[in-house]
Design a protein around this motif. Structure first.
Motif, short mmCIF file in Angstrom:
data_model
loop_
_atom_site.label_atom_id
_atom_site.label_comp_id
_atom_site.label_asym_id
_atom_site.label_seq_id
_atom_site.Cartn_x
_atom_site.Cartn_y
_atom_site.Cartn_z
N LEU A 149 10.85 42.37 -10.70
CA LEU A 149 11.83 41.30 -10.13
C LEU A 149 12.69 41.82 -9.17
N ARG A 150 12.83 43.27 -9.26
CA ARG A 150 13.71 43.90 -8.15
C ARG A 150 12.92 43.87 -7.10
N ASN B 12 14.22 42.33 -3.41
CA ASN B 12 14.39 43.20 -1.94
C ASN B 12 13.39 42.50 -1.11
N ARG B 13 12.26 41.91 -1.51
CA ARG B 13 11.45 41.20 -0.34
C ARG B 13 12.21 40.00 0.17
N VAL B 14 12.83 39.35 -0.81
CA VAL B 14 13.59 37.85 -0.34
C VAL B 14 14.72 38.45 0.56
N SER C 61 22.50 35.19 -0.88
CA SER C 61 22.88 36.11 -1.77
C SER C 61 21.91 35.84 -2.51
N VAL C 62 21.46 36.92 -3.42
CA VAL C 62 20.32 37.13 -4.15
C VAL C 62 21.07 37.81 -5.54
N PHE D 263 18.47 35.06 -11.80
CA PHE D 263 18.50 35.36 -10.40
C PHE D 263 18.39 34.11 -9.64
N GLN D 264 19.47 33.81 -8.84
CA GLN D 264 19.35 32.61 -8.11
C GLN D 264 19.40 32.98 -6.51
#
Length: 503
Positions: free
Chosen positions: A238-239, A243-245, A363-364, A382-383
């Motif tokens: 998920l992290r 980070n990719r996002v 923001s993530v 997470f949004q």
């Protein structure tokens, strides 16, 4: 033939007719398992034995699982309490049933998350309905718990065992077992006679100082032999996706926002033109803090403009809500239910000063909602928040941004559906197709901010905005069907270790 002592012991203990486990052979030969394994691989390299491997699973109940074997599963207790309350005939208040069940703390969440999943009934709008035909006495997960406790794991349903592991009630440990068997050459070698060669497996200071190292025979090492596989930590998938996002959005020209997880309702809801009597602002949907009045940094002029927008609307045709608006409510502290509170702080100039268009921010971050746990909903998640400030923006700009963003993750089948939000007009939801089930999954919400939002903030151009789910992006990328497999206390650690990261 001369061989090191460990190899001779393995040859003498091995059998030509059947496989023998190396740990058993090691015990018989008086060797530690590591030395016996090394000797077996060395003999295999010379064609004297074969080494085979198999993976065995061991099932062990956790402390929580053992407690449920002695008592019962929380969802079974909830179902019995629901029947006693008459929920098989008509819906009963959730609070009444939970109170009668005797469940407390985390057991309540566990019961609620498994109640509907197992077909015991439904939970909707704070009420519980029990299915009179459900059979908790034949619960396969309870039967699996009892089977493992009795040493009969082979009698348990495989899916039930997997589910128990996800719930943290069962530990499934894998053991790699190696076995040896004599080859024809190994039998021949034994028949011809094998002697123990005096060898040295470690160079010591004494051998060096005495000069004896020149006359001794050193043990050969097979550097190609398999080493023990030691599990190690890794960055959570998920992290990695978060980070990719972030990298993707930065590459699209966005800057990252930061802000508090605990914030005033003013920033979370009031600035978004959410009426204070809106159902989504009740304790059923959000988490309020015990001391709600400990915030004093609300800008007075902005508070007054937001109050006016709620009471009177914006512009000559504005209507407002004509509903109560109290500053004491706006000052209440909540865990943020969305990261749009950050957008309000930035757009108002309160966070980093006045902004001139064009601007792009994102923001993530984690948000918190009082949802019912199920395969696509969690209490915290997470949004992916984002907005663009510019002149003459349209829905086509918004849809084009989503198309470009999701294509970076291999998702090209986005669908859009018109939607109502109190704070955006026009608005629409985004959907993607799950790669495994084929179901259409909602992945986000978006729109163009209304004048009632932007005018009090002092923004006089268009702002398009969105809130997307990071977890559901993960589901569409990897095909996960239950987000609890990768996030939370029930996550599947082996799945996280083995899943290949997509780039």
């Amino acid at each position: 033939m001369k061989r090191p002592q460990a190899q001779v012991a393995i040859l003498q203990a091995a059998d030509a007719q059947e496989d023998r486990r190396i740990d058993e052979v090691a015990e018989e030969a008086g060797l530690v398992p590591e030395a016996a394994t090394r000797a077996a691989f060395e003999l295999e390299a010379d064609g004297l034995v074969t080494v085979s491997e198999e993976t065995l699973e061991h099932y062990d109940l956790t402390e929580e699982g053992e407690r449920y074997v002695r008592e019962s599963l929380p969802e079974q207790d909830l179902y019995e309490a629901a029947l006693d309350a008459g929920a098989d005939e008509s819906p009963v208040g959730m609070g009444e049933v939970i109170g009668a069940s005797g469940l407390e703390g985390g057991a309540v969440d566990i019961a609620l998350s498994n109640f509907a999943r197992k077909g015991y009934g439904q939970i909707d709008s704070g009420e519980i309905t029990a299915d009179p035909d459900a059979a908790p006495g034949r619960d396969p997960e309870m039967h699996a718990l009892e089977a493992v406790a009795d040493g009969r794991a082979e009698d348990a349903d495989a899916d039930a065992l997997d589910q128990l592991e996800r719930r943290g009630l069962l530990d499934i440990n894998e053991e790699t077992v190696r076995s040896v068997r004599l080859t024809d050459d190994g039998v021949t070698a034994l028949m011809e006679g094998v002697e123990v060669a005096e060898t040295v497996d470690q160079l010591t200071p004494e051998l060096l100082t005495s000069g004896e190292w020149e006359d001794v025979e050193f043990t050969e090492y097979n550097v190609e032999a398999d080493a023990e596989d030691v599990p190690h930590g890794r960055e959570h998938i998920l992290r990695q996706t978060a980070n990719r996002v972030k990298d993707t959005l930065v590459g699209m020209g966005f800057q990252e926002m930061e802000g508090p997880h605990v914030d005033a309702q003013f920033w979370i809801n009031d600035c978004l033109f959410m009426p204070q009597d809106h159902p989504a602002r009740t304790h059923w949907d959000q988490f309020a803090l015990e001391r709600p009045d400990e915030i004093h940094d609300l800008p007075e002029d902005l508070v007054e403009r937001v109050r006016s927008a709620h009471k009177n609307g914006v512009g000559p045709d504005g209507e407002g809500y004509h509903s109560p608006w109290e500053e004491s409510v706006a000052r209440g502290l909540d865990l943020r239910g969305h990261t749009t509170s950050l957008s309000m702080r930035y757009l108002s100039g309160h966070e980093i000063g006045e902004l001139e268009p064009p601007q792009r921010f994102f923001s993530v971050e984690k948000v918190y909602r009082n949802d019912t746990l199920d395969p696509t909903h969690l209490l915290e998640f997470f949004q992916i928040e984002g907005w663009v400030m510019a002149e003459d923006l349209s829905v086509r700009d918004l849809m084009g941004t989503f198309t470009e963003f999701y294509e970076q993750f291999g998702i090209t089948d986005l669908e859009f559906k018109p939607h109502y939000n109190p704070y955006t007009e026009p608005s629409f939801e985004l959907f993607g197709t799950h790669p495994e089930t084929g179901e259409v999954v909602e992945v986000g919400n978006s729109g163009i901010f209304r004048d009632e939002v932007l005018s009090p903030l002092g923004v006089d151009c268009d702002v398009m905005a969105w809130g997307l789910s990071l977890e559901r992006l993960l589901m569409l990328m990897y095909g996960f069907e239950d987000i609890r497999d990768v996030h939370g206390t029930l996550c599947d650690l082996e799945l996280l270790r083995e899943t290949e990261v997509m780039h």
